[in-house]
Design a protein around this motif. Structure first.
Motif, PDB file in Angstrom:
ATOM      1  N   ASP A 350       0.835  -1.211   0.000  1.00 25.97           N
ATOM      2  CA  ASP A 350       0.000   0.000   0.000  1.00 25.97           C
ATOM      3  C   ASP A 350       0.868   1.259   0.000  1.00 25.97           C
ATOM      4  OD1 ASP A 350      -2.075  -1.732   0.112  1.00 25.97           O
ATOM      5  OD2 ASP A 350      -2.662  -1.290   2.170  1.00 25.97           O
ATOM      6  N   ALA A 351       1.954   1.210   0.774  1.00 29.35           N
ATOM      7  CA  ALA A 351       2.845   2.382   0.837  1.00 29.35           C
ATOM      8  C   ALA A 351       3.493   2.617  -0.527  1.00 29.35           C
ATOM      9  CB  ALA A 351       3.907   2.172   1.908  1.00 29.35           C
ATOM     10  N   LYS A 352       3.887   1.541  -1.179  1.00 30.60           N
ATOM     11  CA  LYS A 352       4.478   1.690  -2.521  1.00 30.60           C
ATOM     12  C   LYS A 352       3.446   2.290  -3.481  1.00 30.60           C
ATOM     13  CE  LYS A 352       7.534  -2.347  -2.370  1.00 30.60           C
ATOM     14  NZ  LYS A 352       7.809  -3.640  -2.999  1.00 30.60           N
ATOM     15  N   ASN A 353       2.207   1.791  -3.391  1.00 33.11           N
ATOM     16  CA  ASN A 353       1.160   2.309  -4.280  1.00 33.11           C
ATOM     17  C   ASN A 353       0.893   3.791  -4.037  1.00 33.11           C
ATOM     18  OD1 ASN A 353       0.766  -0.071  -5.630  1.00 33.11           O
ATOM     19  ND2 ASN A 353      -0.764  -0.813  -4.170  1.00 33.11           N
ATOM     20  N   LEU A 354       0.946   4.170  -2.770  1.00 33.73           N
ATOM     21  CA  LEU A 354       0.714   5.582  -2.437  1.00 33.73           C
ATOM     22  C   LEU A 354       1.808   6.443  -3.068  1.00 33.73           C
ATOM     23  CD1 LEU A 354      -1.234   7.245  -0.589  1.00 33.73           C
ATOM     24  CD2 LEU A 354       0.560   7.205   1.117  1.00 33.73           C
ATOM     25  N   TYR A 355       3.029   5.987  -2.952  1.00 34.72           N
ATOM     26  CA  TYR A 355       4.160   6.734  -3.521  1.00 34.72           C
ATOM     27  C   TYR A 355       4.036   6.807  -5.049  1.00 34.72           C
ATOM     28  CZ  TYR A 355       8.933   8.126  -4.589  1.00 34.72           C
ATOM     29  OH  TYR A 355      10.027   8.804  -5.059  1.00 34.72           O
ATOM     30  N   ILE A 356       3.748   5.663  -5.664  1.00 36.92           N
ATOM     31  CA  ILE A 356       3.671   5.613  -7.135  1.00 36.92           C
ATOM     32  C   ILE A 356       2.519   6.494  -7.629  1.00 36.92           C
ATOM     33  CG2 ILE A 356       3.164   4.051  -9.096  1.00 36.92           C
ATOM     34  CD1 ILE A 356       4.763   1.904  -7.375  1.00 36.92           C
ATOM     35  N   SER A 357       1.421   6.457  -6.894  1.00 33.63           N
ATOM     36  CA  SER A 357       0.282   7.297  -7.266  1.00 33.63           C
ATOM     37  C   SER A 357       0.683   8.780  -7.202  1.00 33.63           C
ATOM     38  CB  SER A 357      -0.869   7.005  -6.311  1.00 33.63           C
ATOM     39  OG  SER A 357      -1.920   7.867  -6.553  1.00 33.63           O
ATOM     40  N   ALA A 358       1.457   9.129  -6.196  1.00 34.40           N
ATOM     41  CA  ALA A 358       1.908  10.527  -6.071  1.00 34.40           C
ATOM     42  C   ALA A 358       2.838  10.883  -7.231  1.00 34.40           C
ATOM     43  CB  ALA A 358       2.611  10.740  -4.737  1.00 34.40           C
TER      44      ALA A 358
END
Lengths: 426, 424
Positions: A350-358
């Motif tokens: 989830d943290a990776k997805n949050l970063y990638i989304s940003a």
């Protein structure tokens, strides 16, 4: 989107062509090595430059001109980026296809007027306006004391790195403000134009050749444009065991500010595993802190951690009731321990997805595209495809290794009024 | 579904009203890769009293905000956990007039939409969870007590109004927050979170057909409860509750000033203008007379009478409230100057034409920003009952004669002033 960088000797021009936006945005960035004594005078300078010019010699005339140019938006700010003092002049204008053809040239002329034609007579800024702005800056400085979060975080920074740029207050200092005169400000202005490192970014739907020509002919600097010292701060002195400081205040709510650090991180660790560690620990609504301290124990409305990579520390911040102080500290330590044990399988992806989304969000606004190109060139960041690829490869083991290098340094509680002393346990 | 042209640009939004009266606005945008969706409920902090099948129900202050918090409860996966999987931001907020749940991101639009619609249309909590939430909300309330600008706003609102619930704080008082129960939350949820009291706005990168299918599949079958809910129109008197107040606050360093003018709508309706035009003329008057290009602002600045200043217009059922806020080291003098100026307001024709240019420009710029589009659609739904798609035409048609007429109809009889001074 097409990007072109031109070295014009005294500054770098960055042209970013895209038809994604209805505006054309300009950003002129001045950078210098930060000195404490420059902060207050730089604030006064930019406020004077944007308040009035020689041609538009009052706030009213400036505003009328801006409105005549279809609400062209010009603003300026000073900020500290690591070891640099950075001044950004930004102008956002509606694309001339929605207004009138000559608006491009007219708006650039207005921007130029702000930078190069200050409201100066006999080597002095207009005294009446100078005094108004000086009084406003004085109030900006003193009203910091109305903000419990400012007081807590600033006190923490001073304990963490006294006399280092980390502890500098960006609204400035009264003792510096008091001695600035319209004349000394003008001397500073001349120095400002010639000693800073300058970048000029333009983004929007324009003809490369025409824009290059317009900028070159309107913006001429005599700066040597020498790159300044490295931007990153390295903190070397830390407490082996976290030092606790309790300060009394008369606010209703207590404010907790904690400085933490990572021991010896590599270039890669700083950008990737440490960023992921911080998101999981305290920088998302599903972070360890949020779920434990807010949701499970109802001890705070907001609690978060921010990794200040360029400043080499992590800031943990929360508004709490001081009767819960001991419990909150215990839970913060528990959350960090969970990270060390690797209890974050679900949160990792989830943290990776949050970063990638940003990262994917960068292309959705003019200002973030400019910041991205700036970070590529000056903050040594990877291009976004590489950022995404690198982030996807971060492993649990890497994050655990980071957690083991994570230490609390200073814990500062700005205690609320009427709090019961007996309930505060260090 | 109705296709609506925006200001005659090559930009469109789409509107559909479901059989259960839930209204949906879609604004797809091919140039964007991100999106924002907001599900709104016309239930805010001012809906404290209402009629249900002719029975008067009175609830605790702050309950709409409390309910917004409790919607995030879940037995399985919480909204925060769900949206985190795709790196999507999710949040909610409560205003005086409505509650909103929204997400923004650039990934998995349709799944995120499905989740939002199912999430907000179902509510389940427990006594234990309600009690636990009180700790969080009470900390939020304590945090606001340290915010002087918030105290300034809440105090002038309470001083201006006698009955209307805009006088209360969105978050409620600590006593009210403590008294809220699971049963009361369930009652309010069932009474207000009903399709005919909701609206949905979707903006950004998405496929219109697929989005509409999901909206219809999930929301269309939801019936409205049989009970009839009637919001109460509060008959607020013209006079203000308190004309002047000077109070002291411990942690402020520079005095803060608020001034509120309360004008009965009936007086302004004598101008016989459509509501949106009246609103635009009122805002135009305030922008011209108090904006950065006004002589008055220049005078205040050059005489160090203001450090910061802002103004706003709020509409309640029966009145318009025009508010001014400032920080000033000379608060009494500022108030005196403001009162004198208000009684001598004059507007030049060229000011009107210039501000029209600014407003037209803002209408175009707004189309680049998902959040700005959503906010304008929400404001229109709440203020005018539908999205207004020809604002530029309305702005272009504004004229000096009408502006003068509206200016003359302003009545400054009922005002309230507030000064907050540092303790020492």
């Amino acid at each position: 989107m097409e990007y072109k960088e031109l070295n014009l000797g005294s500054y770098n021009l960055h042209l970013i062509k895209t038809n994604k936006f209805k505006t054309i945005n300009f950003k002129l960035i001045f950078r210098d090595n930060i000195k404490k004594e420059d902060i207050t005078i730089r604030n006064l300078l930019i406020d004077n430059l944007t308040f009035s010019t020689k041609k538009y010699n009052s706030r009213k005339k400036m505003t009328i001109k801006k409105q005549q140019l279809y609400d062209v938006d010009v603003y300026c700010s000073n900020k500290r980026t690591g070891l640099h003092l950075q001044t950004d002049f930004t102008m956002s204008m509606l694309h001339p296809k929605y207004t009138e053809e000559e608006m491009l040239k007219e708006s650039i002329k207005y921007f130029k007027e702000i930078i190069f034609n200050p409201n100066v007579t006999d080597e002095k800024f207009d005294e009446e306006i100078f005094n108004v702005i000086k009084e406003n800056n004085r109030i900006d400085i003193i009203t910091n004391q109305e903000n419990p979060n400012f007081i807590a975080v600033q006190s923490l920074r001073e304990k963490l790195a006294k006399n280092s740029p980390i502890s500098y207050i960006m609204t400035g200092y009264l003792e510096d403000l008091n001695v600035i005169t319209p004349h000394t400000l003008y001397q500073y202005y001349k120095k400002f134009l010639t000693t800073n490192y300058i970048d000029f970014y333009v983004i929007g739907d324009f003809d490369f050749y025409e824009m290059e020509h317009l900028i070159k002919t309107n913006f001429k600097f005599t700066s040597l444009n020498k790159e300044k010292q490295s931007i990153e701060i390295t903190l070397t002195k830390h407490n082996i065991y976290p030092k606790t400081i309790i300060k009394q205040s008369s606010f209703v709510q207590s404010n907790l500010a904690i400085a933490a650090y990572f021991k010896d991180l590599s270039w890669y660790e700083k950008r990737y595993p440490a960023t992921i560690f911080n998101i999981i620990l305290g920088n998302s609504p599903e972070s360890k802190f949020f779920k434990d301290i807010r949701e499970k124990y109802s001890c705070a409305y907001s609690i978060n951690s921010v990794y200040r990579r360029l400043d080499d520390y992590v800031l943990i911040n929360a508004g709490i009731n001081s009767k819960n102080y001991k419990l909150v500290i215990k839970r913060i330590k528990y959350c960090i321990n969970e990270m060390k044990k690797g209890n974050f399988d679900k949160e990792l992806e989830d943290a990776k997805n949050l970063y990638i989304s940003a990262v994917n969000e960068i292309n959705e606004s003019s200002s973030s595209i400019i910041e991205y190109y700036f970070s590529l060139k000056y903050l040594n960041n990877d291009p976004y495809e590489k950022q995404i690829a690198n982030m996807q490869k971060v492993t649990k083991e890497e994050v655990v290794a980071i957690a083991k290098k994570f230490k609390l340094d200073i814990i500062l509680l700005l205690k609320e009024k009427n709090s019961n002393e007996k309930n505060i346990n260090k | 579904m109705k296709k609506i042209s925006i200001n005659n640009f090559d930009e469109y939004c789409y509107y559909e009203k479901l059989p259960n009266d839930l209204e949906v606005y879609y604004k797809p945008n091919d140039t964007k890769k991100n999106f924002t969706v907001l599900l709104g409920i016309k239930y805010g902090s001012t809906n404290i009293e209402y009629k249900k099948d002719n029975n008067l129900i009175k609830t605790h202050e702050g309950i709409a905000h409390f309910l917004e918090h409790k919607l995030f409860d879940s037995d399985t996966i919480t909204p925060f956990d769900y949206y985190a999987k795709t790196g999507t931001d999710v949040n909610a907020y409560t205003t005086s007039e409505y509650t909103a749940f929204h997400f923004s991101g650039n990934n998995a639009f349709l799944d995120n939409l499905k989740y939002l619609l199912n999430w907000v249309t179902n509510f389940k909590t427990t006594n234990e969870k309600v009690e636990k939430e009180k700790g969080i909300i009470l900390e939020e309330e304590r945090m606001y007590q340290d915010n002087p600008d918030r105290i300034l706003y809440e105090t002038i609102r309470a001083n201006t109004l006698n009955k209307d619930y805009h006088k209360t704080k969105v978050i409620g008082t600590s006593d009210n927050i403590k008294a809220i129960t699971k049963e009361e939350l369930e009652t309010c949820y069932n009474d207000f979170y009903r399709p005919d009291n909701m609206f949905l706005v979707l903006v950004g990168s998405f496929d219109l057909k697929s989005a509409s299918k999901i909206v219809n599949d999930i929301l269309k079958p939801i019936p409205n409860p049989k009970s009839k809910i009637k919001k109460i129109i509060i008959q607020e008197p013209d006079n203000v509750k308190l004309t002047n107040e000077i109070k002291h606050m411990k942690n402020i360093t520079v005095p803060k000033v608020a001034y509120s003018i309360k004008i009965n709508k009936k007086k302004l309706e004598q101008n016989k203008l459509p509501k949106i035009e009246l609103d635009y003329y009122l805002m135009m008057i305030i922008s011209i007379c108090f904006g950065a290009a006004s002589d008055f602002r220049e005078y205040l600045l050059l005489n160090n009478l203001i450090n910061t200043v802002s103004y706003q217009i709020t509409e309640i059922d029966t009145h318009y409230l025009i508010d001014f806020f400032a920080t000033s080291t000379k608060p009494e003098q500022l108030l005196q100057e403001l009162i004198t100026y208000l009684n001598n307001l004059k507007i030049a024709k060229q000011d009107l034409e210039r501000i029209k240019k600014v407003w037209i420009s803002q209408e175009v710029k707004m189309l680049d920003n998902n959040d700005a589009i959503i906010n304008t659609i929400i404001d229109d739904i709440l203020d005018y009952g539908k999205y207004i798609n020809n604002k530029i035409e309305i702005i272009k048609n504004m004229n000096y004669e009408t502006l003068e007429k509206v200016l003359k109809s302003l009545d400054y009889t009922n005002t309230s002033s507030l000064i907050i001074l540092p303790n020492n």
